[in-house]
Design a protein around this motif. Structure first.
Motif, short mmCIF file in Angstrom:
data_model
loop_
_atom_site.label_atom_id
_atom_site.label_comp_id
_atom_site.label_asym_id
_atom_site.label_seq_id
_atom_site.Cartn_x
_atom_site.Cartn_y
_atom_site.Cartn_z
N THR B 255 39.44 47.93 40.60
CA THR B 255 39.05 48.70 41.78
C THR B 255 40.16 48.64 42.80
O THR B 255 40.97 47.71 42.82
N LYS B 259 36.85 51.07 45.22
CA LYS B 259 36.67 52.26 44.39
C LYS B 259 37.21 52.01 42.98
O LYS B 259 38.30 51.46 42.83
N LYS B 275 35.30 56.55 36.82
CA LYS B 275 33.87 56.31 36.73
C LYS B 275 33.54 55.32 35.62
O LYS B 275 34.00 55.48 34.49
N TYR B 451 30.21 49.42 44.73
CA TYR B 451 31.52 50.00 44.42
C TYR B 451 31.41 51.49 44.11
O TYR B 451 30.55 51.91 43.34
N ASP B 452 32.31 52.23 44.71
CA ASP B 452 32.36 53.66 44.49
C ASP B 452 32.79 53.92 43.04
O ASP B 452 33.80 53.40 42.58
N GLY B 453 32.02 54.72 42.32
CA GLY B 453 32.39 55.04 40.94
C GLY B 453 31.85 54.06 39.91
O GLY B 453 32.05 54.26 38.71
#
Lengths: 81, 508
Positions: B255, B259, B275, B451-453
């Motif tokens: 990350t 992200k 992703k 966390y983004d994704g």
């Protein structure tokens, strides 16, 4: 593209998405949901299949246009020229 | 495959791939459990470049199978819950098959005869026909008949899969209807042990999911067992072009400022991806993050099991037993929690897979699940391997004792095969911390993480049973993988909410 062709395209997609449904007595003026076992996951698939097979994008605000077969044809025909 | 009459061609495919072909993917999926496989199928169906990474040599995670002495044996899964007949509308199983484009016939599903919750003085029989349960309530709890109808009505009208349901303790909710504490315990017994990550209670939404899937829809089994289901999923993965690597898990999630940007595999490849969908569990997934952790500490589950498998030449019917699954409890209170000792001697689940309508086994198969204490098993295994073996033998003897109580004469028959799994076996095969079977008590209903994704699917997203697990993979792939490509769809596409959001706008 003719309206009849667009109708067939939609019908083919529904046939694949809804697997075992009988589509022979479909009433084009009545909501698809009322006639077939289609839930929102299936409508997502109809939208995804239109994009995948025919490169037609249906934004979410236009989803109500897919309610009946008649409204599908009316909405999609200009997009499939 | 000595156990099956018919060679069903469900062998492990040869020439499996270990190393990814590309260096960049639209999505990487951690774990080829039921939910991870379903998620990968959905994303690949709509042309996403998907990589599914599985640490083991076979798929299935908790629900899998193994071969020993020419027998093919299922582990984990006792039965498929959410039984539905072909074309039964609105059923989770029907939805699942449609979403994955699997014809109903391919499951070769056969229904249970009947099952039972057995307490010391009273039993409650149930089957895939709700009327049996209703008549049992009337017979054994006549004073609760009307209350039970009211509870049933409440359950049938409850939207258990909406993402915005408040957390409500299910026992409090059920006690509003049912006054007899014994009946409350008996209703909860199968629902807790077939899916609760909490001890002694569950969230009411999860209670409703379990109640519908077990008491209303009921049990079935695929011909060939869990292998058939896994084989169907593997074939679909191949058809839709999802890439699957075995013996290659995810070592690290990379990350940048919270992200997701990529992963590092066990075999050392660094892959780019925006992703990651993980069915590895909530705490297990967060432990793979390489950055300094964002404050979030989902707890490790406390519930683990032993499983005993025994085969005999005699089948349950030779002992006059027609039950498919028996939820056995030898006191009036049902204790669903980590026991103080290696195993809980007070209760067990007996699974008799010969007693589905279609019996494709060549012999009698008996499976018995008991609650177990993971830390104690772990210590035994590490410090005193010989004692660990002896304790497993004691579990076998205890299992035989319980089976004998339902099938007099059982203990004198020749055992042709037996095996015992402990919580450390569960840990080894599922990668779940603490050998926990139903994941963390802390779920992420919408699959999001700090966390983004990075998204969760499977057990720690919170849909239960294998049908629930596959629907979880599907819903999370739809929500975070497919709909996310249109920015206005920040909403919900999981069963319930999505039902309201998209379709209320579709139905004029």
């Amino acid at each position: 593209m003719e309206a009849t062709e667009v109708r067939q395209i939609v019908l083919d997609i529904i046939e694949d998405v809804a697997l075992d449904e009988d589509l022979s007595n479909l009433d084009d003026s009545v909501a698809l949901r009322e006639q077939l076992d289609l839930d929102s996951m299936d409508f997502l698939d109809i939208v995804m299949e239109l994009k995948k097979r025919h490169k037609v994008e249906v934004p979410q605000e236009d989803y109500p246009q897919l309610a009946t077969m008649n409204s599908c044809v009316e909405y999609l025909t200009p997009k499939m020229q | 495959m000595g156990l099956l009459k018919e060679e069903v061609n469900l062998a492990i495919p040869m020439g499996r791939q270990f190393d990814p072909k590309e260096t960049s993917y639209d999505a990487v999926i951690i774990g080829a459990g039921m939910s991870g496989m379903a998620a990968a199928i959905r994303l690949a169906m709509y042309d996403k470049k998907v990589l599914l990474l599985e640490r083991h040599t076979i798929s299935g995670g908790l629900n899998s199978y193994y071969n020993r002495r020419k027998r093919s044996l299922d582990v984990g899964l006792h039965a498929l819950t959410n039984f539905a007949a072909k074309k039964e509308r609105g059923r989770p199983l029907t939805k699942l098959l449609k979403q994955l484009r699997l014809p109903y016939e391919e499951l070769q599903l056969s229904p249970q005869f009947e099952s039972r919750v057995q307490f010391p003085e009273v039993g409650l029989r149930f089957s895939n026909d709700l009327d049996l349960l209703l008549s049992e309530i009337e017979k054994n709890f006549p004073h609760e008949k009307d209350n039970f109808s009211k509870l049933l009505h409440h359950i049938e009208n409850f939207n258990e899969v909406a993402l915005d349901n408040k957390t409500v303790m299910a026992k409090d909710e059920v006690r509003r209807f049912i006054k007899d504490p014994l009946l409350v315990e008996m209703i909860f017994c199968p629902l807790l042990i077939y899916g609760s990550a909490w001890e002694n209670d569950m969230d009411f939404s999860q209670f409703v999911i379990m109640f519908k899937s077990i008491f209303i829809e009921g049990f079935g089994r695929s011909r060939g067992g869990v292998r058939r289901i896994l084989e169907l999923l593997r074939n679909r993965l191949e058809e839709v072009g999802a890439e699957v690597c075995y013996r290659n898990g995810v070592k690290k999630i990379i990350t940048e400022r919270g992200k997701v940007v990529g992963v590092v595999t066990d075999r050392g490849q660094t892959l780019k991806t925006p992703k990651v969908l993980s069915c590895a569990g909530y705490p297990e997934t967060l432990s793979l993050i390489d950055e300094e952790k964002i404050d979030s500490n989902p707890r490790v589950g406390r519930l683990s099991f032993t499983e005993t498998i025994i085969t005999l030449n005699e089948r349950p019917k030779d002992f006059g037993l027609k039950d498919t699954i028996i939820f056995h409890n030898n006191q009036n209170h049902y204790s669903y929690q980590r026991p103080e000792s290696l195993i809980d001697h007070k209760s067990a689940v007996l699974c008799l897979p010969n007693n589905f309508r279609d019996d494709d086994y060549q012999e009698g198969v008996y499976r018995l699940t008991m609650m177990a204490n993971y830390p104690q098993w772990r210590e035994l295994k590490e410090k005193t391997p010989q004692l660990y073996k002896e304790k497993k033998e004691e579990v076998l003897q205890e299992s035989i004792k319980i089976l004998e109580s339902y099938m007099p004469g059982f203990k004198n028959k020749e055992i042709t095969f037996s095996d015992v799994f402990s919580p450390t076996t569960v840990e080894r095969y599922t990668g779940h911390f603490g050998g926990c079977v139903y994941g963390s008590p802390d779920k992420s209903r919408d699959g999001t993480t700090p966390y983004d994704g990075l998204f969760l699917c499977g057990t720690d997203q919170g849909f239960l049973g294998i049908i629930g697990s596959m629907l979880s993979g599907i819903s999370m792939a739809n929500l975070h993988g497919l709909m996310a490509s249109t920015p206005q769809n920040k909403g919900s596409t999981v069963q319930g909410n999505e039902e309201r959001e998209i379709s209320s706008s579709i139905t004029p």
